[in-house]
Design a protein around this motif. Sequence first.
Motif, short mmCIF file in Angstrom:
data_model
loop_
_atom_site.label_atom_id
_atom_site.label_comp_id
_atom_site.label_asym_id
_atom_site.label_seq_id
_atom_site.Cartn_x
_atom_site.Cartn_y
_atom_site.Cartn_z
N ILE A 218 11.96 11.72 -22.72
CA ILE A 218 13.22 11.78 -21.98
C ILE A 218 12.88 12.29 -20.59
N LEU A 219 12.98 11.41 -19.61
CA LEU A 219 12.52 11.72 -18.26
C LEU A 219 13.70 11.90 -17.31
N ASP A 220 13.91 13.14 -16.92
CA ASP A 220 14.89 13.48 -15.89
C ASP A 220 14.24 13.24 -14.53
N GLU A 221 15.04 12.80 -13.55
CA GLU A 221 14.46 12.45 -12.23
C GLU A 221 13.29 11.47 -12.43
N SER A 222 13.55 10.47 -13.23
CA SER A 222 12.47 9.59 -13.68
C SER A 222 11.87 8.72 -12.58
N HIS A 223 12.51 8.66 -11.42
CA HIS A 223 11.91 7.89 -10.32
C HIS A 223 10.54 8.45 -9.93
N LYS A 224 10.27 9.69 -10.34
CA LYS A 224 8.99 10.30 -9.98
C LYS A 224 7.80 9.63 -10.66
N ILE A 225 8.01 8.95 -11.78
CA ILE A 225 6.87 8.30 -12.41
C ILE A 225 6.51 6.99 -11.73
N GLY A 226 7.29 6.60 -10.75
CA GLY A 226 6.94 5.42 -9.97
C GLY A 226 5.94 5.74 -8.88
N GLU A 227 5.68 7.02 -8.69
CA GLU A 227 4.75 7.43 -7.64
C GLU A 227 3.31 7.26 -8.11
N GLY A 228 2.40 7.10 -7.18
CA GLY A 228 0.98 7.06 -7.51
C GLY A 228 0.53 5.75 -8.11
N LYS A 229 0.66 4.67 -7.36
CA LYS A 229 0.26 3.35 -7.86
C LYS A 229 -0.97 2.82 -7.12
N GLY A 230 -1.81 3.74 -6.67
CA GLY A 230 -3.03 3.34 -5.98
C GLY A 230 -4.02 2.67 -6.93
N ARG A 231 -4.94 1.92 -6.35
CA ARG A 231 -5.92 1.18 -7.14
C ARG A 231 -7.34 1.64 -6.82
N ASN A 232 -8.18 1.66 -7.83
CA ASN A 232 -9.60 1.93 -7.64
C ASN A 232 -10.28 0.68 -7.10
N ALA A 233 -11.55 0.82 -6.74
CA ALA A 233 -12.30 -0.32 -6.19
C ALA A 233 -12.38 -1.47 -7.17
#
Length: 265
Positions: A218-233
């Motif tokens: 149950i994720l409150d302020e769930s927009h925060k899991i959209g952060e951090g979508k960087g990619r490795n090499a």
Amino acid sequence: QIVDKILVPTNHADAVASNMRKIQDRYYYLPNFVAKETGLDQTSLENFSAMYDYQLEGVAAAIAAHKRGESYILGWQTGIGKGRVVASVMQYARKQGLLPVFVTDRPDLFSSMMEDTYNIGGIKEDGDFVPFVTNNATESSAINLNANIEGFGERKQVQGKSESESAMERMAVRRGRLVDGDKKYDAVFTTYEQMRPNKGLTYRNNFINNIAERAFFILDESHKIGEGKGRNADGTEQLSTGSFLRDAIAASRGALFSSATFSKT
């Protein structure tokens, strides 16, 4: 405070109405359906003392989505009562034999969730609902989980890093409860900051991974899991709070996403 009018965006109205008709056609009387699935008192749902009618519909929609094998986004605007819907879905998860994992922005919101759980009837007496808090805290810094519930005694979880790390290694989920010897907990309360990896998975990350397959997130302020979508090499996703939680949710038995700004992601 009475909410006089709840508005739905014009381009969403038909879809919302259609979904509610389908739910009512299948489950008929919503107070009975929600009471049966959550264990909450049906009379308090009928007379709207536990929640408003639109909140009842929100709970019913979230439960119906889970029964279809889907997650649910609760995207209501700030201030109209997402908390009681979230608290009700937490009770639904428990009734299904799943462990609720409540993730929010700040530790002080733990006591707000306890208050919402009390107000819907999920807590009648002190000790009815005891969450395990992942934060390390001293007596002076620990959150009083009962701070907003009149007449209840102080409830704090005081623990240091070594104590909490050992406990998380020992704990197991049994019949929807987190068990550590003779201690039993009804949910996990944590924050996004607590779930942040540190050059690799932390002991808290490993704990969540170990319980995920028997958990309902149950994720409150769930927009925060959209952060951090960087990619490795090599093209793989970089490890971040968001990527970690998305993987944990994928391994879990269900999820509710609550955010007034969910569409940012």
